[in-house]
Enzyme design. Structure first.
Site, PDB file in Angstrom:
ATOM      1  N   ARG A  55     -39.355 -56.829  -1.080  1.00 29.05           N
ATOM      2  CA  ARG A  55     -39.959 -55.500  -0.905  1.00 29.05           C
ATOM      3  C   ARG A  55     -38.899 -54.442  -0.584  1.00 29.05           C
ATOM      4  O   ARG A  55     -39.206 -53.340  -0.162  1.00 29.05           O
ATOM      5  CB  ARG A  55     -41.004 -55.555   0.219  1.00 29.05           C
ATOM      6  N   ASP A 106     -43.451 -57.316  16.337  1.00 31.83           N
ATOM      7  CA  ASP A 106     -43.928 -56.912  15.002  1.00 31.83           C
ATOM      8  C   ASP A 106     -45.434 -56.618  15.075  1.00 31.83           C
ATOM      9  O   ASP A 106     -46.138 -56.683  14.066  1.00 31.83           O
ATOM     10  CB  ASP A 106     -43.640 -57.995  13.963  1.00 31.83           C
ATOM     11  N   SER A 112     -48.513 -56.262   9.310  1.00 34.40           N
ATOM     12  CA  SER A 112     -49.149 -57.350   8.563  1.00 34.40           C
ATOM     13  C   SER A 112     -48.298 -58.598   8.687  1.00 34.40           C
ATOM     14  O   SER A 112     -47.097 -58.532   8.922  1.00 34.40           O
ATOM     15  CB  SER A 112     -49.281 -56.983   7.095  1.00 34.40           C
TER      16      SER A 112
HETATM   17 ZN    ZN Z   1     -40.258 -56.490   9.193  1.00 37.11          ZN
END
Ligand code: ZN
Length: 336
Positions: free
Chosen positions: A126, A239, A243
């Site tokens: 990504r 985090d 997601s």
């Molecule tokens: Zn990350």
């Protein structure tokens, strides 16, 4: 102290620690890798207080299209008004960088809450194919804007699982103009080879690394402590609210869920109760180290000191949270 209103209470038999500093939270939600319906929702302050987290650093991740720094800054200010000490990073996964003002230098120089850049995706499907020179220039710009505005402003690097690992980081510091401590690779225990490179980043380059709290992390950290991992070299973040997607080997999304915000507490408790790490050592990656990484220690964040923010947790001897204070104000719990 004369002229100061105080409340005294008996904390005999309790354990009082600094509040946790979570350096990686998707405060307005993250994700979206499975389409718009998989965008994760925003958070609220109570779950953080219940987990002993008193300082959060918000950031954008994969989605820099439908999520904006202006939304994140609004959330940061809203959280701060409710007593949760909140900061944020500019940028997101991509390069060239997405910013609030159009300039990462001006974001850092002019927005008090912006204390770094990230999370920038490296070695990940990504990512945006940033080169080592581009990374070096971005980090040096970030650092210079921090110097001019009196902040310590690291770049947080989301590490994916591609074999290139930390190669870009090593190249970015190879001419010795950029201190390695300004590049903080996170998700460092994603796999064994990445962790090995992370340990080299610490031991050979004098860098810092960040672990993402998850089941089993306490055993990994305990093992590293016993193998002399320098105590100031690592942090743990959640985090949280981002997601937690699982992809197959061809990059197809298999499943996606939202990361929790209580994993710092769970990992800390496991380190003490299961791994028999001393309270002092177990606290460091969640408190002092995390604050120092972002230059917040001098503000009395990640520590308890006279003139500091008075952010602290009161645990019972079984390490269950009884009360949490921020800014000297009780946010959860009750004085008995
Ligand atoms: Zn990350």
């Amino acid at each position: 102290m004369p002229g100061v209103s105080v409340t005294e209470f008996d904390a005999a038999g309790k354990i009082i620690t600094p509040g946790f500093v979570d350096g990686h939270v998707h405060l307005i939600g993250g994700g979206g890798e499975g389409g718009f319906s998989t965008r994760m929702p925003a958070g609220s302050v109570l779950p953080f207080f219940r987990s002993g987290t008193t300082t959060v650093i918000g950031l954008l991740g994969t989605d820099g299209i439908t999520r904006e720094h202006s939304q994140l800054l609004g959330q940061v200010r809203g959280f701060s008004e409710q007593g949760l000490n909140a900061y944020m990073l500019t940028g997101n996964y991509r390069f060239p960088p997405k910013t609030l003002t159009g300039s990462l230098l001006e974001d850092i120089a002019f927005i008090p809450e912006i204390i770094g850049f990230g999370e920038l995706a490296i070695s990940d499907h990504r990512g945006s194919c940033i080169t080592a020179h581009e990374l070096q220039r971005l980090a040096m710009d970030t650092r210079i804007a921090g110097m001019l505005s009196g902040k310590k402003t690291p770049v947080v690097l989301h590490m994916g699982s591609a074999p290139a690992g930390l190669q870009l980081l090593r190249e970015a510091v190879s001419d010795s103009t950029l201190p390695a401590s300004f590049l903080i690779p996170t998700h460092i225990s994603r796999n064994e080879s990445l962790l090995a490179e992370g340990l080299e980043w610490v031991n050979k380059y004098n860098g810092r690394i960040d672990f993402t709290a998850k089941a089993g992390l306490s055993a990994t950290i305990s093992n590293l402590i016993q193998n002399d991992l320098p105590e100031d070299s690592y942090t743990v973040s959640s985090d949280g609210l981002g997601s937690f997607p699982t992809f197959d080997s061809s990059g197809e999304l298999l499943s996606i869920k939202q990361a929790q915000v209580d994993t710092l507490l769970l990992t800390f408790k496991e380190l003490v109760l299961k791994e028999n790490i001393s309270i002092h050592s177990a606290l460091l990656p969640f408190t002092r180290n995390a604050a120092d990484c972002f230059g917040l220690g001098d503000k009395g964040i990640g520590n308890i000191r006279i003139g500091g923010r008075a952010d602290f947790i009161i645990f019972n001897p079984d390490f269950e949270i009884e009360e949490v204070y921020t800014d000297g104000v009780r946010r959860i719990g009750r004085i008995s």
